[in-house]
Design an enzyme around this catalytic site. Structure first.
Site, PDB file in Angstrom:
ATOM      1  N   GLU A   1       0.795  -1.065  -0.040  1.00 26.32           N
ATOM      2  CA  GLU A   1      -0.172  -0.225  -0.056  1.00 26.32           C
ATOM      3  C   GLU A   1       0.954   0.982   0.100  1.00 26.32           C
ATOM      4  O   GLU A   1       1.410   1.692   1.048  1.00 26.32           O
ATOM      5  CB  GLU A   1      -0.975   0.091   1.177  1.00 26.32           C
ATOM      6  CG  GLU A   1      -1.681   1.359   1.066  1.00 26.32           C
ATOM      7  CD  GLU A   1      -2.541   1.481   2.585  1.00 26.32           C
ATOM      8  OE1 GLU A   1      -2.775   0.697   3.283  1.00 26.32           O
ATOM      9  OE2 GLU A   1      -2.963   2.529   3.006  1.00 26.32           O
TER      10      GLU A   1
ATOM     11  N   ARG B   1       0.503  10.559   0.017  1.00 26.02           N
ATOM     12  CA  ARG B   1       1.010  11.367   0.945  1.00 26.02           C
ATOM     13  C   ARG B   1       2.309  11.896   0.786  1.00 26.02           C
ATOM     14  O   ARG B   1       2.572  13.006   1.310  1.00 26.02           O
ATOM     15  CB  ARG B   1       1.055  10.876   2.274  1.00 26.02           C
ATOM     16  CG  ARG B   1      -0.389  10.306   3.043  1.00 26.02           C
ATOM     17  CD  ARG B   1      -0.124   9.850   4.118  1.00 26.02           C
ATOM     18  NE  ARG B   1      -1.045   8.844   4.467  1.00 26.02           N
ATOM     19  CZ  ARG B   1      -0.723   8.022   5.585  1.00 26.02           C
ATOM     20  NH1 ARG B   1      -0.089   8.200   6.618  1.00 26.02           N
ATOM     21  NH2 ARG B   1      -1.948   6.997   5.782  1.00 26.02           N
TER      22      ARG B   1
ATOM     23  N   THR C   1      -4.600   5.908   1.197  1.00 24.06           N
ATOM     24  CA  THR C   1      -5.085   7.571   1.433  1.00 24.06           C
ATOM     25  C   THR C   1      -5.737   8.130  -0.062  1.00 24.06           C
ATOM     26  O   THR C   1      -5.733   9.310  -0.093  1.00 24.06           O
ATOM     27  CB  THR C   1      -3.868   8.220   1.679  1.00 24.06           C
ATOM     28  OG1 THR C   1      -2.748   7.662   2.340  1.00 24.06           O
ATOM     29  CG2 THR C   1      -4.363   9.562   2.608  1.00 24.06           C
TER      30      THR C   1
ATOM     31  N   LYS D   1     -11.535  -1.929   5.593  1.00 19.31           N
ATOM     32  CA  LYS D   1     -10.616  -1.647   6.428  1.00 19.31           C
ATOM     33  C   LYS D   1     -11.451  -1.229   7.713  1.00 19.31           C
ATOM     34  O   LYS D   1     -12.220  -0.562   7.760  1.00 19.31           O
ATOM     35  CB  LYS D   1      -9.603  -0.658   5.897  1.00 19.31           C
ATOM     36  CG  LYS D   1      -8.576   0.097   6.656  1.00 19.31           C
ATOM     37  CD  LYS D   1      -7.842   1.306   5.868  1.00 19.31           C
ATOM     38  CE  LYS D   1      -7.281   2.301   6.710  1.00 19.31           C
ATOM     39  NZ  LYS D   1      -6.372   2.897   5.829  1.00 19.31           N
TER      40      LYS D   1
HETATM   41  C1  3PG Z   1      -1.617   5.270   8.599  1.00 18.56           C
HETATM   42  O1  3PG Z   1      -2.364   6.058   8.749  1.00 18.56           O
HETATM   43  O2  3PG Z   1      -0.493   5.622   8.072  1.00 18.56           O
HETATM   44  C2  3PG Z   1      -1.895   3.773   8.675  1.00 18.56           C
HETATM   45  O3  3PG Z   1      -3.157   3.540   9.077  1.00 18.56           O
HETATM   46  C3  3PG Z   1      -0.832   3.086   9.472  1.00 18.56           C
HETATM   47  O4  3PG Z   1      -0.596   3.322  10.722  1.00 18.56           O
HETATM   48  P1  3PG Z   1       0.337   2.923  11.790  1.00 18.56           P
HETATM   49  O5  3PG Z   1       1.654   3.793  11.471  1.00 18.56           O
HETATM   50  O6  3PG Z   1       0.010   3.031  12.843  1.00 18.56           O
HETATM   51  O7  3PG Z   1       0.801   1.375  11.544  1.00 18.56           O
END
Ligand code: 3PG
Length: 213
Positions: A47, A51, A74, A134
Site C-alpha cells: 500500500e 501522501r 489515502t 479496512k
Molecule cells: C496510517 O495512517 O499511516 C496507517 O493507518 C498506518 O498506521 P500505523 O503507522 O499506526 O501502522
C-alpha cells in the site's frame, strides 16, 4: 466493477499475506529496492499512500516489480482514484468512505478497501454490496475487542485493521474470524527507507509474513 467483484478481489489480495505494509515513500528511487525487499520477505501486497509527491511515481515503478501488487492508499477523492489507476495501482485503500469515492472506484475498476470506524458504517458498506473493509484507526477505535463484538451481529463483513497495529498486537487481531489481514507501517518506516536498510526491511517483512492468529 460491481461491489461484489471489488470485495472478492479485496478478500483475495488481503488473503495473500497476514500484513499489508503501509508505505509513505519520499524518494521514488526507493520504490524498486523497497518492493523487492518486501516481496522477498513474503509481503507481496504493497500500500503506497498518496501522501508524498513521489507516491504515483513509486506505484508506477513498483508495478514492474515481479511478484509485487502495488495499491494506492489515502484515496480521498475521485481525482485520486483516477491518478492511482493511471499509475498502475491494482487496488485502493481509503481512511473512510464516501459514495463519490465508491462510485469512482467502481467506474475505474479499482477494488477499494474502504475504511470504516463504526458498525453503522460497516452496515452501510454491507448494504451497498461490500463485505471486506479496512477498520481504521484500529487501536484508537478500541482495537480487537471491537471487531470481536461486531462479529456477533455482522459476521458477513471481514476487516483489515490498520492504525496502531504493531508486531505485539497483530496476532490478537489475526486470531479473529472476521480479520483477514492487518495493515501497518512498522515494516518499512521512514528511517529504515532513508538509511537504505533493505535487508532489515526484508527481515521485518519475513517476521510479519509469519504472523498468525
Ligand atoms: C496510517 O495512517 O499511516 C496507517 O493507518 C498506518 O498506521 P500505523 O503507522 O499506526 O501502522
Amino acid at each position: 466493477m460491481t461491489p461484489k467483484d471489488a470485495s472478492t478481489f479485496a478478500r483475495k489480495i488481503a488473503g495473500l499475506a497476514p500484513v499489508i505494509p503501509v508505505l509513505v515513500v519520499e524518494d521514488a528511487a526507493h520504490a524498486v529496492p523497497l518492493a523487492n525487499a518486501l516481496v522477498a520477505g513474503g509481503l507481496p501486497v504493497l500500500e503506497v499512500t498518496l501522501r508524498t509527491p513521489a507516491a504515483l511515481e513509486v506505484i508506477r515503478a513498483m508495478a514492474d516489480v515481479e511478484g509485487g501488487i502495488p495499491g494506492a492508499g489515502t484515496l480521498l477523492t475521485p481525482a485520486d482514484v483516477k491518478a492511482a489507476k493511471a499509475a498502475g495501482a491494482r487496488f485502493g485503500v481509503s481512511p473512510g468512505v464516501t459514495e463519490r469515492l465508491l462510485d469512482a472506484c467502481e467506474d475505474a475498476e479499482l477494488p477499494l478497501l474502504a475504511g470504516v470506524a463504526t458498525v453503522t458504517e460497516a452496515m452501510w458498506m454491507y448494504e451497498r454490496g461490500y463485505d471486506m473493509c479496512k477498520f481504521f484507526p484500529a487501536e484508537a477505535n478500541g482495537g480487537a475487542s471491537v471487531l470481536k463484538a461486531w462479529h456477533g451481529p455482522l459476521p458477513q463483513v471481514s476487516y483489515c485493521p490498520t492504525g496502531g497495529v504493531t508486531p505485539q498486537n497483530a496476532a490478537e487481531y489475526l486470531s479473529l474470524p472476521n480479520v483477514i489481514c492487518v495493515g501497518g507501517s512498522w515494516i518499512a518506516n521512514r528511517n529504515l527507507m532513508q538509511a537504505g536498510a533493505w535487508d532489515e526491511i526484508e527481515s521485518l517483512a519475513r517476521a510479519a509474513s509469519a504472523l498468525k492468529g
